[in-house]
Scaffold this active site. Structure first.
Site, short mmCIF file in Angstrom:
data_model
loop_
_atom_site.label_atom_id
_atom_site.label_comp_id
_atom_site.label_asym_id
_atom_site.label_seq_id
_atom_site.Cartn_x
_atom_site.Cartn_y
_atom_site.Cartn_z
N GLY A 121 -9.44 102.07 -26.47
CA GLY A 121 -10.45 103.11 -26.57
C GLY A 121 -10.29 104.01 -27.77
O GLY A 121 -11.28 104.44 -28.38
N THR B 62 -15.00 97.24 -24.81
CA THR B 62 -13.78 97.17 -24.02
C THR B 62 -12.61 97.10 -24.98
O THR B 62 -12.77 96.76 -26.15
CB THR B 62 -13.80 95.94 -23.07
N GLY B 63 -11.43 97.44 -24.48
CA GLY B 63 -10.26 97.36 -25.35
C GLY B 63 -9.71 98.74 -25.65
O GLY B 63 -9.90 99.68 -24.88
N SER C 17 -8.12 97.36 -13.67
CA SER C 17 -8.58 98.27 -14.73
C SER C 17 -9.80 99.08 -14.34
O SER C 17 -10.34 99.81 -15.17
CB SER C 17 -8.93 97.48 -15.99
N ARG D 32 -5.39 111.69 -20.38
CA ARG D 32 -5.96 110.86 -21.45
C ARG D 32 -7.36 110.33 -21.04
O ARG D 32 -7.56 109.86 -19.93
CB ARG D 32 -5.02 109.69 -21.76
N VAL D 33 -8.28 110.41 -21.97
CA VAL D 33 -9.61 109.85 -21.75
C VAL D 33 -9.88 108.87 -22.87
O VAL D 33 -9.57 109.14 -24.04
CB VAL D 33 -10.68 110.97 -21.76
N GLY D 34 -10.45 107.72 -22.53
CA GLY D 34 -10.74 106.71 -23.54
C GLY D 34 -12.19 106.74 -24.00
O GLY D 34 -12.89 107.75 -23.85
N ASP D 35 -12.63 105.63 -24.52
CA ASP D 35 -13.99 105.52 -25.06
C ASP D 35 -15.05 105.34 -23.97
O ASP D 35 -16.22 105.69 -24.17
CB ASP D 35 -14.08 104.32 -26.00
N THR E 269 -14.10 102.42 -15.81
CA THR E 269 -12.73 101.97 -16.09
C THR E 269 -11.69 102.92 -15.49
O THR E 269 -11.99 104.09 -15.24
CB THR E 269 -12.50 101.92 -17.62
N THR F 21 -12.09 96.46 -18.16
CA THR F 21 -13.13 97.50 -18.03
C THR F 21 -14.47 96.82 -17.96
O THR F 21 -14.75 95.91 -18.75
CB THR F 21 -13.09 98.38 -19.30
C1 SD4 Z 1 -10.07 102.66 -22.49
N1 SD4 Z 1 -11.61 101.01 -23.25
O1 SD4 Z 1 -9.86 103.49 -21.63
C2 SD4 Z 1 -10.83 101.41 -22.13
C3 SD4 Z 1 -9.82 100.40 -21.70
C4 SD4 Z 1 -10.37 99.07 -21.43
O2 SD4 Z 1 -10.29 97.23 -20.17
O3 SD4 Z 1 -11.31 98.58 -21.98
N2 SD4 Z 1 -9.78 98.42 -20.51
O4 SD4 Z 1 -9.62 102.76 -23.63
#
Ligand code: SD4
Length: 333
Positions: free
Chosen positions: A246, A243-244, A90, A220-223, A210, A192
């Site tokens: 996003g 984490t998790g 990840s 795509r972009v996460g948090d 991450t 992450t």
């Molecule tokens: C995301 N929060 O890109 C990240 C993913 C993540 O462990 O935490 N992965 O959404």
């Protein structure tokens, strides 16, 4: 995947992960402080805390702190360990790719003065946390994305390399047979790294890096690289990182929320719990199928962690000793 399988799978594989920590501990050191508030008894400085079971990363950060380095150097160098670890699927090299087979990385960093730098959707550069720091310290901007971020990196001498390893490629090819993408985070399959540190001067910095959700849509972009969502630091108060899933963290600006709750007097533990409850409440029933976890630290070095589902863990290094803790969680169903 049926929820039971999903949770079952999570527990089996995470047992393996947790067991490999230098010291495994349940979060039994939760206690009430003088005012009766819930705190984790961890008020020692310098200190580093990171999401998941990352003893090598926290040990590296500790080494920097122990040698009187800054919290900024500590979180950067700690995160670099995971970015270079091809076994972490990840983060950095070896991260699982998007649905087109491209590994794209997101990262951000914040220092004690509230400065922030981020890169997103970066291909071909491993140490995006360092690139984010360069954005923070060497440009008039705070975020660079995609090709622009990469070009900036190459101009600075960052090495261009393919981040897709043979095993990630194999996993992607297997996934492609069904291309079954649901925005369900496999609890066991995301780690992450979000890291918070306090140095010998009592200054706080944080970093988050991450490869995002596996098999995400291209672009795509996460948090993780977004200030206030994946990470937030206020040196007067403390810091938080996530984490998790996003998308859910972004909608509640979770890390900023936690720091603000701590500013209002909540302990890191109470603030993390409130932020998770906010995510859960906003999601209706959907929270049953995704994971979100937060960690936090306040100016006194007290820590907190909370997640939706069981098996999120975090690592603390204080006085040179790594401990991996199982986070308390919301969903007892
Ligand atoms: C995301 N929060 O890109 C990240 C993913 C993540 O462990 O935490 N992965 O959404």
């Amino acid at each position: 995947m049926k929820r039971r399988n999903f949770l079952q799978k999570a527990s089996l594989s995470t047992i393996g992960v947790v067991a490999s920590a230098s010291v495994v501990a349940c979060n039994t050191d939760k206690e009430k402080n003088n005012s009766g508030r819930i705190v984790n008894s961890t008020s020692v400085k310098p200190i580093v805390i990171a999401t998941w079971n990352v003893p090598n990363a926290t040990a590296k950060a500790w080494e920097v702190l122990h040698n009187r380095g800054t919290s900024l150097d500590a979180v950067e160098q700690g995160c670099m360990i995971e970015e270079a670890d091809v076994k972490n699927s990840s983060v950095g090299k070896g991260g699982l790719p998007d649905r087109d087979g491209n590994v794209t990385l997101d990262a951000c960093i914040m220092d004690k003065d509230g400065n922030y730098g981020a890169v997103m959707c970066v291909q071909n550069i491993i140490h995006v946390i360092s690139l984010a720091r360069k954005v923070m310290e060497g440009t008039p901007h705070v975020i660079l994305a995609g090709e622009g971020a990469e070009k900036f990196g190459y101009d600075l001498g960052f090495k261009k390399e393919n981040l897709l390893t043979e095993s990630s490629k194999k996993a992607w090819k297997k996934w492609k047979k069904t291309s079954d993408y649901k925005p369900i985070i496999n609890i066991e399959n995301h780690d992450t790294i979000g890291m918070l540190a306090i140095d010998i001067n009592g200054d706080i910095s944080g970093a988050c890096t991450t490869s995002g959700l596996s098999y995400k849509m291209a672009g795509r972009v996460g948090d993780s690289p977004i200030i206030g969502s994946g990470l937030f630091i206020d040196n007067e108060v403390g810091g938080a990182t996530a984490t998790g899933m996003g998308e859910e963290v972004l909608k509640t600006v979770g890390s900023f929320l936690i720091v603000e709750l701590m500013r209002q007097g909540k302990t890191p533990q109470e603030a993390c719990e409130e932020a998770v409850r906010r995510v859960v409440k906003k999601s209706g029933d959907r929270y049953k199928d995704f994971q979100v976890g937060f960690i936090a630290i306040n100016k006194q070095g007290e820590t907190g962690a909370y997640c939706i589902h069981e098996w999120f863990s975090y690592t603390i290094n204080k006085q040179g000793e790594n401990k991996n803790y199982k986070s308390a969680y919301y969903n007892k169903a």
